[in-house]
Design an enzyme around this catalytic site. Sequence first.
Site, mmCIF file in Angstrom:
data_model
loop_
_atom_site.group_PDB
_atom_site.id
_atom_site.type_symbol
_atom_site.label_atom_id
_atom_site.label_comp_id
_atom_site.label_asym_id
_atom_site.label_seq_id
_atom_site.Cartn_x
_atom_site.Cartn_y
_atom_site.Cartn_z
ATOM 1 N N CYS A 153 17.760 13.677 3.609
ATOM 2 C CA CYS A 153 18.416 15.202 3.919
ATOM 3 C C CYS A 153 18.377 15.718 5.305
ATOM 4 C CB CYS A 153 19.533 15.843 2.698
ATOM 5 S SG CYS A 153 18.628 17.419 2.822
ATOM 6 N N CYS A 183 15.197 17.898 5.310
ATOM 7 C CA CYS A 183 14.409 18.153 5.399
ATOM 8 C C CYS A 183 14.275 17.739 7.505
ATOM 9 C CB CYS A 183 14.392 16.513 4.922
ATOM 10 S SG CYS A 183 14.593 16.673 3.541
ATOM 11 N N CYS A 206 -23.053 -8.571 19.562
ATOM 12 C CA CYS A 206 -24.290 -7.633 18.112
ATOM 13 C C CYS A 206 -23.348 -6.913 17.369
ATOM 14 C CB CYS A 206 -25.093 -7.490 19.020
ATOM 15 S SG CYS A 206 -25.255 -6.395 19.902
ATOM 16 N N CYS A 255 -22.156 -3.918 19.875
ATOM 17 C CA CYS A 255 -20.430 -3.964 20.489
ATOM 18 C C CYS A 255 -18.939 -3.803 19.182
ATOM 19 C CB CYS A 255 -20.955 -5.225 20.749
ATOM 20 S SG CYS A 255 -22.117 -6.072 21.495
ATOM 21 N N ASP A 300 -4.898 -8.130 -20.724
ATOM 22 C CA ASP A 300 -3.399 -7.439 -21.777
ATOM 23 C C ASP A 300 -2.584 -9.112 -22.543
ATOM 24 O OD1 ASP A 300 -0.524 -6.497 -21.901
ATOM 25 O OD2 ASP A 300 0.395 -8.932 -20.734
ATOM 26 N N ASP A 343 -0.516 -9.568 -16.657
ATOM 27 C CA ASP A 343 0.758 -10.280 -15.111
ATOM 28 C C ASP A 343 2.365 -9.551 -15.663
ATOM 29 O OD1 ASP A 343 1.484 -10.294 -18.511
ATOM 30 O OD2 ASP A 343 2.506 -12.301 -18.302
ATOM 31 N N ASP A 362 2.301 -3.800 -17.263
ATOM 32 C CA ASP A 362 0.696 -3.705 -16.584
ATOM 33 C C ASP A 362 0.793 -2.941 -15.475
ATOM 34 O OD1 ASP A 362 0.220 -4.980 -19.359
ATOM 35 O OD2 ASP A 362 0.576 -6.426 -18.085
#
Length: 795
Positions: A15, A18, A83, A86, A497, A688, A692
């Site tokens: 709002c 804020c 290397c 770098c 699960d 799944d 969960d």
Amino acid sequence: MSTQQTEVAITGMTCAACANRVEKGLQKLPGVQEATVNFATEKANVVFDNEQASMTEVQKKIEQLGYGVQQEEIDFSIQGMTCANCSARIEKVLNKMEGVQLANVNLAMETGHVSYSPGTVTPEDFVKRIQSLGYDAVLEQEREAATDHKQQEIKKKTRLFWISAALSFPLLWTMFSHFSFTSWMYVPEILMNPLVQWALATPVQFIIGASFYKGAYFALKNKSANMDVLVALGTSAAYFYSVYLVLANWSTESTMGLYFETSAVLITLIILGKVFEARAKGRSSDAIKKLMKLQPQHALVERGDEFISLPISEVKTGDILLIKPGASIPVDAAVLSGHSAVDESMLTGESLPVDKEAGDAVFAATVNSNGSLHIRADKVGKDTILSNIIRVVEQAQGSKAPIQRLADQISSVFVPIVVGIAVLTFIIWYFVVSPGNFPTALESTIAVLVIACPCALGLATPTSIMAGSGRAAEQGVLFKTAESLENTKHIDTIVLDKTGTITNGRPVVTDFVPADGVDLDELKNIAASAENQSEHPVAQAISDYGESNLTVSFFEAVPGHGIRATVANRQVVMGNRRLMDDLVIDEAQAVALEQDGKTVMFISVDGHYSGLVAVADTVKTTAKQAIHEMKDMGLHVVMLTGDQEQTAMAIAKQVGIEEIFAGVLPTEKADVITKLQAQGRHVAMAGDGLNDAPALASADVGMAMGTGTAIAMEAADITLMQGDLMRVVDAVRMSRLTVRNIKQNLFWALAYNTIGIPIAAAGLLAPWLAGAAMAFSSVSVVMNALRLQRVKLNK
């Protein structure tokens, strides 16, 4: 005093209050001269004194007030890194830039990933900053061109190697005269001329080896040191000392003590090593390339009354496409008509084709086997599952594993220490071991400088991560980050699960027992026809079990108990014991089935008990084997479910799980994970469902089954593209193999230097051999990582 004006995108404001709060908070920040916050655009405009405030402090203030600063992310490819120093230097410089939250640079992939505040810095600023360090950067939009550039770079290095080899070979030939056991070999007189040797070595030193001087210049300019500094120092010492001897002995044309062959052969071998390294590094990202090539570039799209071939970029959501037999599917879509089997193995690892008909979903990059399909495009381009998989794998390959921080810390101080050891070696040889013997002291110094390159150290972790995560992705195991790939190795407890993870997640008829004298097929059809009127999952299972071809003139659902129906003019009642009134039922059979965790329904027809049907959520075919393998791997397996204990125990008994948590509410699942962690366990959770998600997020490693919800996959660290528990076994196995491979690489990378430097300092290693060993160390590390691409996983 210098001022800076910047625009910051803010998240979390709900709002106007804020916006006012942020504005007042920023205005109170020391050094801020002006701050305005626009709630509509969700942006703050801030003017501040650079000497008293910074963009980081502005961002921190906004976060302290309880809001967020919108971040953007950019990827680019970087060329010219040689290397670990770098990549470490670029990363360090990018992280110091104003507005950068986090920058990661991957040496093996030659890529950079930056999270930044868009109002403070732009992608072009990153490119310019990287270029100022002596490297080149290409933004993501131009990555296709960058891929071509990598190929061109390999071709260029190969061409340079052959030119360098052609110029160095005559110099190498002259080395035959240096040793008594090869002195009998013919060496052309002209090659022994110091001016000829000088002429041959000079283009190798300054044209072929120009990249080393350029890299060393930019490294030193930025107050750091890398492999280029070591190579430039070592070869220049050999070259310029030889030039000095040529000029000092101009009149005699003596070739004694010349080291032109050393500098030239060194550069040639290092270039050769870089060619091998570049090719091997390219192979470590083969998995991504394979995935990218799977999607067809053209599609047959309906336009008017015909289907015409269009580039995939012109296909839009809602377009109707024709998929011919044998063709790859170009987008994620829904089947409108037709019937076929689709090979989804490239996407999920599942080897058997999946039948598709109207209403089914098909996915980009899968292959239509034997029938024509008309499909409607639902997701195209970057929104397809294939693109998401590629994005996840790229993020994992571009991220850093915790173990890599050790390698970064070592390589950051490695080169200065080596230069110090080289100087010390020269002093000891020249003043103590062989006083006044400049050539011997020089040889040992050059050997120390050249063998101590930290290339292998920098490649050790990222190449293993790339190869390991790529191989896992090919089998349908997607690690989101390198950290999750490493952490999976440490788990000792796996929580599974039940519904949808161990079981198929949908009930099926397991037993259909007619009463004495009742025809089985007739009863099945009556039951199927009656239950066909219900939407309940159990009813659906019974309906699928028989043929629902009889007329149903009356249907009534009795909530919590069953149904009543009139089927083909016969009165049918199906349900629990309460609906059977005073009928004599097969109680013993029913109790036995219920003890196995099955749901039993009794059937009466025309007032007579006719039989019973048992329904259960069946265990996945590979679940028992997978849990057995998990135990063999030393994992403690636990089942977690919201179902009642009797059902849970029946399933656990079937698959061999001893510890179960039954009747757990969705909000309590995360508490179970926390409880196990409090016992000192490293816990992985596989699930799944939406319920969960909190447990997946709480676990040390969350694994989402690909058959599950998007929220579960978002909360997890690993996505398993199939609902097969064997993929959990694969994930743990790939993690263990990858971490072991990383440790092998780090061991050998450090061993090369730990053993090689003392040998070189002792004068027991010729400079050209040191150069060959250094090149070999990088190639061997990459080749060891590539072994992960051949790991055999479960089918």
